[in-house]
Design a protein around this motif. Structure first.
Motif, PDB file in Angstrom:
ATOM      1  N   PHE A  28       0.833  -1.195   0.000  1.00 46.62           N
ATOM      2  CA  PHE A  28       0.000   0.000   0.000  1.00 46.62           C
ATOM      3  C   PHE A  28       0.869   1.248   0.000  1.00 46.62           C
ATOM      4  N   ASP A  29       0.288   2.363  -0.449  1.00 54.90           N
ATOM      5  CA  ASP A  29       0.992   3.641  -0.342  1.00 54.90           C
ATOM      6  C   ASP A  29       1.060   4.069   1.118  1.00 54.90           C
ATOM      7  N   ASP A  30      -0.071   4.025   1.802  1.00 57.52           N
ATOM      8  CA  ASP A  30      -0.157   4.344   3.232  1.00 57.52           C
ATOM      9  C   ASP A  30      -1.062   3.331   3.910  1.00 57.52           C
ATOM     10  N   THR A  47       4.361   3.143   5.939  1.00 53.77           N
ATOM     11  CA  THR A  47       4.494   3.614   4.563  1.00 53.77           C
ATOM     12  C   THR A  47       5.411   2.670   3.795  1.00 53.77           C
ATOM     13  N   LYS A  48       5.645   2.975   2.536  1.00 57.41           N
ATOM     14  CA  LYS A  48       6.524   2.139   1.707  1.00 57.41           C
ATOM     15  C   LYS A  48       7.975   2.194   2.168  1.00 57.41           C
ATOM     16  N   SER A  78       4.726  -6.865   5.565  1.00 60.38           N
ATOM     17  CA  SER A  78       4.285  -6.942   4.173  1.00 60.38           C
ATOM     18  C   SER A  78       3.499  -8.230   3.930  1.00 60.38           C
ATOM     19  N   ILE A 108      -6.603   2.609   4.566  1.00 55.59           N
ATOM     20  CA  ILE A 108      -5.667   2.112   3.565  1.00 55.59           C
ATOM     21  C   ILE A 108      -5.738   3.025   2.348  1.00 55.59           C
ATOM     22  N   SER A 109      -4.585   3.389   1.840  1.00 53.84           N
ATOM     23  CA  SER A 109      -4.513   4.205   0.632  1.00 53.84           C
ATOM     24  C   SER A 109      -3.562   3.519  -0.333  1.00 53.84           C
ATOM     25  N   ASN A 110      -4.053   3.298  -1.564  1.00 55.18           N
ATOM     26  CA  ASN A 110      -3.216   2.658  -2.569  1.00 55.18           C
ATOM     27  C   ASN A 110      -3.623   3.130  -3.954  1.00 55.18           C
ATOM     28  N   GLN A 111      -2.693   3.756  -4.633  1.00 57.03           N
ATOM     29  CA  GLN A 111      -2.899   4.234  -6.010  1.00 57.03           C
ATOM     30  C   GLN A 111      -4.183   5.063  -6.141  1.00 57.03           C
ATOM     31  N   ARG A 114      -9.011   4.533  -1.624  1.00 54.70           N
ATOM     32  CA  ARG A 114      -9.004   4.517  -0.163  1.00 54.70           C
ATOM     33  C   ARG A 114     -10.046   3.524   0.352  1.00 54.70           C
TER      34      ARG A 114
END
Length: 173
Positions: A28-30, A47-48, A78, A108-111, A114
């Motif tokens: 995930f991004d965040d 974070t990444k 991960s 969760i935030s990804n690309q 949310r």
């Protein structure tokens, strides 16, 4: 001399082709996990990068800190995040008949997409309960250091306590 060069070249080629351990990237991004109980409110942000942020919101004063997650913990985290299919979960699991219970929020935030999951009064699927316990174990192993850096933990409105009522205004005549 030619034989040595050939032997070293062969050895180098052989070692270069050896199977390397695949390290999967953070999915995930965040990823923000927040918790609220009667006497505490906190949030933790993964974070990444290898930095994990933690913020104690209550009791006051607000304090932000960070920890650097080692490779082994990052691999565990991960794997834990990849094995949990957050898409299948509802956005709210709450027992409204209980007051002053523990609550959790997962953001969760990804690309650009949310997903939020709010849990209140132990009304969560067992898989999410295990997931939350695993996050707690990872958090316990981290050594957090205070920081003045401003960290965006995203929308925490559903977990933050309501503001106190305004002070009464007295008229002076």
């Amino acid at each position: 001399m030619k034989k040595q060069i050939i032997v070293f070249s062969f050895l180098f080629l052989f070692l270069s082709c050896a199977k390397k351990e695949k390290i999967e990237t953070f999915p995930f991004d965040d990823f923000v996990f927040a918790g609220e109980a009667l006497h505490s409110v906190f949030c933790i942000k993964f974070t990444k990068s290898d930095t994990v942020y933690y913020q104690r919101i209550f009791p006051k004063p607000i304090a932000t800190s960070y920890a650097v997650i080692n490779l082994e913990e990052k691999i565990k985290l991960s794997r834990l995040l990849r094995e949990t299919n957050f898409e299948k979960f509802d956005t709210i699991y709450a027992n409204q008949t209980v007051e002053d219970a523990q609550a959790y929020l997962i953001n969760i935030s990804n690309q650009g997409k949310r997903k939020s999951i709010y849990l209140y009064a132990r009304e969560a699927p067992k898989e999410l309960d295990r997931f939350i316990k695993s996050l707690g174990e990872i958090k316990k192993r981290l050594h957090f250091v205070p920081t003045n850096k401003r960290v965006d933990f995203g929308d925490l409105k559903s977990i933050l306590p309501p503001p106190p009522p305004p002070m009464p205004v007295r008229n002076i005549n």
